[in-house]
Write an enzyme that holds these catalytic residues in place. Structure first.
Site, mmCIF file in Angstrom:
data_model
loop_
_atom_site.group_PDB
_atom_site.id
_atom_site.type_symbol
_atom_site.label_atom_id
_atom_site.label_comp_id
_atom_site.label_asym_id
_atom_site.label_seq_id
_atom_site.Cartn_x
_atom_site.Cartn_y
_atom_site.Cartn_z
ATOM 1 N N HIS A 22 1.141 4.909 -5.152
ATOM 2 C CA HIS A 22 1.149 3.442 -5.183
ATOM 3 C C HIS A 22 0.847 2.925 -6.586
ATOM 4 C CE1 HIS A 22 0.517 2.951 -0.749
ATOM 5 N NE2 HIS A 22 -0.125 4.108 -0.876
ATOM 6 N N GLU A 84 -3.443 5.539 -5.912
ATOM 7 C CA GLU A 84 -3.101 4.309 -6.635
ATOM 8 C C GLU A 84 -3.156 4.572 -8.133
ATOM 9 O OE1 GLU A 84 -2.219 1.294 -5.787
ATOM 10 O OE2 GLU A 84 -2.794 1.053 -3.678
ATOM 11 N N HIS A 124 5.377 4.412 -2.259
ATOM 12 C CA HIS A 124 5.207 3.408 -1.203
ATOM 13 C C HIS A 124 6.540 2.755 -0.860
ATOM 14 C CE1 HIS A 124 2.248 0.134 0.429
ATOM 15 N NE2 HIS A 124 2.820 0.828 1.392
ATOM 16 N N ASP A 134 6.369 -0.577 -5.118
ATOM 17 C CA ASP A 134 5.628 0.388 -5.938
ATOM 18 C C ASP A 134 5.935 1.842 -5.572
ATOM 19 O OD1 ASP A 134 4.194 -0.363 -3.533
ATOM 20 O OD2 ASP A 134 2.496 0.787 -4.242
HETATM 21 ZN ZN LIG Z 1 1.462 0.526 -2.442
#
Ligand SMILES: [Zn+2]
Length: 234
Positions: A22, A84, A124, A134
């Site tokens: 992400h 992330e 994602h 993303d």
């Molecule tokens: Zn995401």
């Protein structure tokens, strides 16, 4: 490694066999603010300088994927580890090399630990194409594939695929094709990023993860690359 324990997680209802990449935030403070505001989380956060931060223990189900689908399964938070990466362009421009090095080390460790197959390493946007842009068109999937992370393709293998139906090929790779333009855009972000228009207004991009006017089928490379990727996953 720094550890921050976010409470936005619960018990898994499945075994870990996927990684989901992400990008939601500019920097660490911004990421934490977004997590707290939306009551979501990920297992790991990679800061702009490549520093790795643990947010949720791996055995817990972090809340990062939302409504999601890949290769016949839904509810992918149950099966995945969410990573992330910070980017102040939402992955429209290149990530910092230190971030990518940290990501490669993390992915290799997790792949070994949980026997994660390359085809189960996704962005994602791959698993939620109508909702999420993303990790963005500048995410270096080809480079990561050279390190065994995610699947890439050999163009010459396209000739071995008889199927010409775009929706069927995308479904074979793993995409939810119920919204075909969204699935095509997600595929292009990953495998043909040069075809995807750059949207420098990241707030617009977050609200509109794909442009229904974008038609990659007009480009002759699209079907060839689609077939070659499908072949690489056969
Ligand atoms: Zn995401």
């Amino acid at each position: 490694m720094q550890r921050l324990e976010l409470s936005y997680c619960d018990e898994r209802a499945g075994e870990i066999d996927m990684l989901v990449i992400h990008c939601l935030a500019f920097d660490v403070d911004d990421a934490l603010k977004s997590f707290h505001e939306a009551k979501v989380s990920a297992h790991y956060l990679i800061a702009p300088n490549g520093r790795l931060i643990s947010l949720v223990p791996e055995h817990k189900r972090a809340w990062h994927a939302g409504k999601s689908f890949w290769r016949g399964r839904e509810g992918l938070n149950n099966f995945s580890i969410g990573i992330e990466i910070c980017s102040n362009t939402l992955g429209q421009e290149a990530y910092d090399k230190r971030q990518i090095s940290a990501l490669i080390r993390l992915c290799h460790r997790l792949m070994r630990k949980y026997h994660i197959k390359p085809e189960n390493i996704v962005g994602h946007s791959d698993i939620a194409p109508t909702r999420k842009p993303d990790p963005g068109k500048a995410f270096p999937w080809a480079y990561l594939a050279r390190h065994g992370i995610g699947k890439w393709y050999r163009l010459k293998n396209a000739a071995r695929v008889e199927e010409n139906d775009v929706a069927k090929l995308l479904a074979q790779i793993g995409y939810d094709t119920s919204d075909l333009p969204a699935a095509e855009t997600a595929f292009c972000r990953r495998y043909l990023p040069q075809l995807v228009p750059t949207d420098c207004d990241i707030y617009h991009l977050l609200e509109n993860p794909f442009d229904s006017q974008f038609n990659p089928q007009k480009d002759e490379m699209f079907l060839q690359v689609l077939k070659a990727v499908a072949q690489s996953l056969a």
